[in-house]
Every structure is written in C-alpha cells, then in structure tokens.
Design an enzyme around this catalytic site. Sequence first.
Site, mmCIF file in Angstrom:
data_model
loop_
_atom_site.group_PDB
_atom_site.id
_atom_site.type_symbol
_atom_site.label_atom_id
_atom_site.label_comp_id
_atom_site.label_asym_id
_atom_site.label_seq_id
_atom_site.Cartn_x
_atom_site.Cartn_y
_atom_site.Cartn_z
ATOM 1 N N LYS A 277 8.695 45.670 47.510
ATOM 2 C CA LYS A 277 10.093 45.322 47.282
ATOM 3 C C LYS A 277 10.941 46.554 47.007
ATOM 4 C CE LYS A 277 13.843 43.815 44.986
ATOM 5 N NZ LYS A 277 14.738 44.591 44.119
ATOM 6 N N PRO A 294 14.357 43.771 51.477
ATOM 7 C CA PRO A 294 13.783 43.712 50.130
ATOM 8 C C PRO A 294 13.548 42.248 49.746
ATOM 9 C CG PRO A 294 15.842 44.990 50.164
ATOM 10 C CD PRO A 294 15.741 44.235 51.459
ATOM 11 N N ASP A 296 12.751 39.875 47.159
ATOM 12 C CA ASP A 296 12.589 39.596 45.734
ATOM 13 C C ASP A 296 12.652 38.089 45.536
ATOM 14 O OD1 ASP A 296 15.241 38.756 45.865
ATOM 15 O OD2 ASP A 296 15.958 40.761 45.428
ATOM 16 N N HIS A 298 15.037 36.185 44.711
ATOM 17 C CA HIS A 298 16.217 35.552 45.309
ATOM 18 C C HIS A 298 16.045 35.374 46.812
ATOM 19 C CE1 HIS A 298 19.209 36.315 41.867
ATOM 20 N NE2 HIS A 298 17.983 36.474 41.425
ATOM 21 N N GLN A 340 20.788 40.278 55.249
ATOM 22 C CA GLN A 340 20.114 39.883 54.013
ATOM 23 C C GLN A 340 20.985 40.168 52.804
ATOM 24 O OE1 GLN A 340 19.078 42.392 51.813
ATOM 25 N NE2 GLN A 340 18.029 41.133 50.315
#
Length: 383
Positions: A277, A294, A296, A298, A340
């Site tokens: 990440k 990334p 994560d 969320h 994203q």
Amino acid sequence: MHSLKPSLAMKRPRPPPSPPLSFASTKQTSSPPPPKSLHQPKTPPISSKKPKPHTKWVPLNLSQSELSLPLTFPTGQTFRWKQTGPLQYTGTIGPHLLSLKHIQNGDVSYFIHSSPSESAAKLALLDFLNAGISLAKLWDAFSENDPRFSELAKYLKGARVLRQDPVECLVQFICSSNNNIGRITKMVDFVSSLGTYLGSVGGFEFHEFPSLERLSVVSEEELRQAGFGYRAKYITGTVNVLQSKPDGGAQWLLSLRKLDLPEAIDALCTLPGVGPKVAACIALFSLDHHHAIPVDTHVWQIATKYLLPELAGARLTPKLCSRVADAFVSKYGEYAGWAQTLLFIAELPSQKALLPSHFWDIKEKKPAKTKDGNGCSNDGNCS
DNA sequence: CGGTAACCTGGGAT
DNA sequence: AATCCCAGGTTAC
C-alpha cells in the site's frame, strides 16, 4: 448526524511557536553540526542585499476544474500542506515556501513567501502540480466507461494527483500505516522540524523537508519518544538503507521513475515499513507511476462494492490487493491511479458534504468476523 | 505460499 | 470510569 472526523476538524494552528520542553531537549541531544562539505555553495556572498520577495499573488494558468485546492491538499496525498485561509493552502516545494489560493473566478493563484529563485519556484510549482497533465481530459475518458465516476466527477472537480519529492513522500507514508490523520500529521510535523526553517504563515511554521543526511541524525529512541510507536524503527531503518545506496538514497528513489511499476514496487518494498500500500502511494504520488493503485481499507470498500462484488466480505490480503489494482487498471487504463484518487476522495467523510445524499453509503458496522466472511447480516444493505 | 496475530498510540464508542 | 475498538498497514510466525 453525519460523522465528521474530529481529529481533522479540530486541527488548529498552534499559536505558541515555541515547542514544549521535551521536544526541544530531544532535538538538542543530536545537535546538527553542519558538515561544511555538504553545503553547496550556491549562496552568493551577498548578505547586504535584502532578499525581498515580491509581495503579490500571481495567477496560475489553472482553472478550478483542473485544480481544486481543497480536494487536492487535505485529502491524503500530503500531510505537509496547511490550510492558511478560506481557500488557501501553504507548504513547501524543495527550498521554496509558497501559498496557493482560489480567486474569484475559481482560478488558482500563488504567492511566494520565500525562495532562492522566484523563477525556479514557479517551475517547481508547475512540476509539483503535474500541470502538464489535463485533468479534464482524463476524467472525460474515465467517465465514458463509468457512469458512477461521471456523476461523482461533477461534484468533485479538480481532484488532482501531485508530483511530490520521493523522499518526502516516502517518509510521510511510512508514518501513515495503520494510523489516523491527526497523529500522522503530528508525526510528519516532527520530522519536518528537522529541516531548514523557511518561514511562518498563518501561525504555522514551515521547514524544508530534511535531507536523508539530516534524517539520519535522529535515533529510533527519539522518534519513539516523539510518538512514532513502532514506526520509529521503520524510519531509521529506511533512512539507513537509503544512505547505503551507492549513488545516494534520493537518487536511488528518483531512479525508480524509470522502472516499470512492478519493479518500482518491489524495490520500494525492500525498505522497512514499506508494504504494497505504502509503495503504491509513493509510486503514484511521487514517481510518475500513474496507474499505481494504493489499496487501503477505503479502496477495498470501493472495489468490493462496485468493481469486484464477488469479493465482498473477504479480508484484504496481498494477493487480493493486487487483484484490486488490476481491476482498476483494466477499467481506467494507464492513469487509473488518478481515477482511484477521485473515488477515494468520494469516500472520505470530510467530503461527503459535497455530494448528494444518495452517494452516501451506509457505513457497515464491524462485519463480525465470521468464517465465511460475508458480514451482511442485519444492515439490510448488502446489494 | 496463504492466513493470523502483534505492533505504538490517542481518541471516540460502548 | 474502565475497556474495547479503530485508524489511508507491515511484519513476523
């Protein structure tokens, strides 16, 4: 009703510039003796000439739909920029200290508070903002394959990806792991204070981000004392590894811009405290790898909701992590990381106010870790 | 190799 | 008031 993030909202410019006792003491134990050989003699021998910076705002050629300050600076890419006015943010880029703000028509203007060269400052700013990339064009393309993106884009125009310094980005995101915004900011402030002081704006002190040389002066113990927890050893460990690179750690990181994404990620993951990440964050926010994703918590939520519904309820493992990334790239293409970024921002509690309520997702309670994983038992909202 | 359990810390929730 | 839980993960079994 809406749950704002108090840690964020409560953040105030700390009026007393003088640091508390323990802070100062830890700092002085490692007195930074300036090795003369390391200081480049770029400063001309003129100390008589007042370095009077121009005192005016200068327009940038960027409209609000190309750059929204509130959607770009306080949304997780950097923890180094501070809000110093209604639509104004202040931070440093290399040795330059500057503010950005939206003017009447929404365009962005900048103000140089301190800089060795104003022309260099402007170039550094445009570089930092990825000004050569047209956000509108990218978003048009994303919107074509994705109605939801298209809809969100209307409300969140100008959410741009920055091009940060790799060392600065790396240290910030090591601090971010399994952590909250408030504490990440506090930690980044501590590290930043080791750099050269550049000035104060709106009650905040600003420092150039410390070089690896300077960073290598702090001990793990001092970092722990400053509240870094187990990330203290990640910082010192990573700095040590970087310092051992033949051409220097900063150069080594920069060289990752020329590699393909998987190789860059692998290289970053050799640094202590850097996993998939954090590596993706560094790749996207500082290394020109525009399709780095990334993943994560969320993004995982987003992906399982709209992209890979078959994975809903599963736990976030490294393998699934890359599967999510692949899904994003195949949907949005070479600038998937920029897509994203918007989707991520739309999930932030702090930004929900900008969106119509039908975008608000009911926050699922703890999915009650069951064996099968599917935690949709009683919230009545599992698609 | 894939799945779990610690890891620092401070604030909010129960 | 005392615990529990969690937050832009990573590392070690």
